[in-house]
Motif scaffolding. Structure first.
Motif, PDB file in Angstrom:
ATOM      1  N   CYS A 190      -2.516  -5.253  -3.583  1.00  0.00           N
ATOM      2  CA  CYS A 190      -2.257  -3.833  -3.320  1.00  0.00           C
ATOM      3  C   CYS A 190      -3.599  -3.144  -3.142  1.00  0.00           C
ATOM      4  O   CYS A 190      -4.621  -3.630  -3.626  1.00  0.00           O
ATOM      5  N   PHE A 191      -3.581  -2.020  -2.473  1.00  0.00           N
ATOM      6  CA  PHE A 191      -4.786  -1.212  -2.382  1.00  0.00           C
ATOM      7  C   PHE A 191      -4.403   0.246  -2.215  1.00  0.00           C
ATOM      8  O   PHE A 191      -3.254   0.579  -1.943  1.00  0.00           O
ATOM      9  N   CYS A 192      -5.398   1.103  -2.426  1.00  0.00           N
ATOM     10  CA  CYS A 192      -5.183   2.538  -2.244  1.00  0.00           C
ATOM     11  C   CYS A 192      -6.488   3.177  -1.795  1.00  0.00           C
ATOM     12  O   CYS A 192      -7.464   2.483  -1.511  1.00  0.00           O
TER      13      CYS A 192
ATOM     14  N   VAL B 155       0.841  -1.187   0.000  1.00  0.00           N
ATOM     15  CA  VAL B 155       0.000   0.000   0.000  1.00  0.00           C
ATOM     16  C   VAL B 155       0.880   1.243   0.000  1.00  0.00           C
ATOM     17  O   VAL B 155       2.008   1.199   0.487  1.00  0.00           O
ATOM     18  N   SER B 156       0.477   2.231  -0.472  1.00  0.00           N
ATOM     19  CA  SER B 156      -0.671   2.578  -1.253  1.00  0.00           C
ATOM     20  C   SER B 156      -0.289   2.494  -2.728  1.00  0.00           C
ATOM     21  O   SER B 156       0.768   2.973  -3.118  1.00  0.00           O
ATOM     22  N   THR B 157      -1.141   1.864  -3.520  1.00  0.00           N
ATOM     23  CA  THR B 157      -0.804   1.572  -4.911  1.00  0.00           C
ATOM     24  C   THR B 157      -0.237   2.788  -5.627  1.00  0.00           C
ATOM     25  O   THR B 157       0.789   2.703  -6.294  1.00  0.00           O
ATOM     26  N   ASN B 158      -0.899   3.921  -5.486  1.00  0.00           N
ATOM     27  CA  ASN B 158      -0.533   5.107  -6.258  1.00  0.00           C
ATOM     28  C   ASN B 158       0.563   5.949  -5.613  1.00  0.00           C
ATOM     29  O   ASN B 158       0.999   6.925  -6.217  1.00  0.00           O
ATOM     30  N   ILE B 159       1.015   5.581  -4.439  1.00  0.00           N
ATOM     31  CA  ILE B 159       2.056   6.388  -3.800  1.00  0.00           C
ATOM     32  C   ILE B 159       3.298   5.518  -3.596  1.00  0.00           C
ATOM     33  O   ILE B 159       4.135   5.417  -4.482  1.00  0.00           O
TER      34      ILE B 159
ATOM     35  N   GLU C 109     -10.659   3.662  -9.166  1.00  0.00           N
ATOM     36  CA  GLU C 109     -10.135   4.462 -10.281  1.00  0.00           C
ATOM     37  C   GLU C 109      -8.667   4.829 -10.065  1.00  0.00           C
ATOM     38  O   GLU C 109      -7.850   4.742 -10.988  1.00  0.00           O
ATOM     39  N   VAL C 110      -8.337   5.230  -8.852  1.00  0.00           N
ATOM     40  CA  VAL C 110      -6.950   5.589  -8.535  1.00  0.00           C
ATOM     41  C   VAL C 110      -6.049   4.373  -8.724  1.00  0.00           C
ATOM     42  O   VAL C 110      -4.978   4.458  -9.336  1.00  0.00           O
ATOM     43  N   HIS C 111      -6.485   3.235  -8.241  1.00  0.00           N
ATOM     44  CA  HIS C 111      -5.739   1.981  -8.349  1.00  0.00           C
ATOM     45  C   HIS C 111      -5.515   1.608  -9.823  1.00  0.00           C
ATOM     46  O   HIS C 111      -4.385   1.315 -10.236  1.00  0.00           O
ATOM     47  N   ALA C 112      -6.589   1.658 -10.604  1.00  0.00           N
ATOM     48  CA  ALA C 112      -6.508   1.284 -12.019  1.00  0.00           C
ATOM     49  C   ALA C 112      -5.550   2.187 -12.792  1.00  0.00           C
ATOM     50  O   ALA C 112      -4.777   1.717 -13.639  1.00  0.00           O
TER      51      ALA C 112
END
Length: 185
Positions: free
Chosen positions: A141-143, A114-118, A158-161
Motif C-alpha cells: 500500500c502507499f499514500c 492505494v491510498s492507505t489513509n483514504i 507518517e500518514v501511512h504509519a
C-alpha cells in the motif's frame, strides 16, 4: 459453502495514482509487492477483486473516460476476476462487494492498494465491521504527503504509519506481503 482461500482485494490501482502529479508518496516498492500478491493469487486460482474508483467530479483523474481512471496495465483484471466500481472511498458502499463475497462464502480478505489513509482505510474498516477477517499488506500500500488538521505538513510515511495504526487497533491484521502470501499455503 465456505471458500478456503482468502480473496485478494486490490484498491484503486489506476493510472492517475501512478502519475507524479499525484504528489510525494511513500513505499516505492508497493507496486512490486502488489504484483507479487496478484501473481500468487492467480497462480493458486484464488479469488481476485479489482476495485476501481469512478469519480462523480468531471475534473478528477478518476472521472469516467479519463485516462487516469483506467487500470494500470500491470494490474488490469484478467477474465474471471471481479471488478467493483465505487464512487466514494469505501469499496463496500453501494458496490455489491459484500454480497459478491458472501455468495461465494469468502470470509477472509487480503487488501492492498492505494491510498492507505483514504480508500484502503475506509474499505478495511468496513470489511472489519462487517465481520470479515482482514489482512492488510502494509508494504503493498502507499499514500501521499498531506497536511494534518492542525496544518502541520506530514510526510507520506507518517500518514501511512498512522493509518496502519488506526487499522491494526480493531479492523485488520497489519502484515507484510510475505505474511500475506503465506495465507495461500
Amino acid at each position: 459453502m465456505r471458500h478456503e482461500l482468502p480473496a485478494l482485494i486490490l484498491i484503486d490501482m489506476q493510472q492517475c495514482m501512478a502519475s507524479p502529479s499525484a504528489g510525494a508518496r511513500n513505499n516505492p516498492r508497493a507496486e512490486a509487492n502488489i504484483g507479487a500478491l496478484l501473481e500468487a493469487w492467480r497462480g493458486r486460482g484464488a479469488p481476485v477483486v479489482h476495485v476501481r474508483h469512478m469519480s462523480r467530479s468531471p475534473g478528477s483523474g478518476f472521472a469516467p473516460g479519463q485516462p487516469g481512471a483506467m487500470f494500470q496495465p500491470a494490474f488490469a483484471p484478467c477474465p474471471g476476476e471481479h471488478v467493483v466500481e465505487k464512487n466514494v472511498p469505501d469499496a463496500f458502499i453501494h458496490s455489491g462487494l459484500e454480497r459478491w463475497l458472501r455468495v461465494r462464502g469468502i470470509e477472509r480478505l487480503v487488501v492492498a492498494g492505494v491510498s492507505t489513509n483514504i480508500s484502503v482505510e475506509c474499505s478495511v474498516r468496513s470489511a472489519g465491521n462487517l465481520g470479515f477477517s482482514v489482512t492488510l499488506a502494509a508494504d503493498a500500500c502507499f499514500c501521499f504527503a498531506q497536511r494534518d488538521h492542525a496544518g502541520t505538513q506530514r510526510s507520506a510515511d507518517e500518514v501511512h504509519a498512522m493509518s496502519l495504526a488506526n487499522l491494526a487497533a480493531e479492523y485488520a491484521v497489519v502484515a507484510s506481503t510475505a505474511d500475506a502470501l503465506s495465507l495461500l499455503d
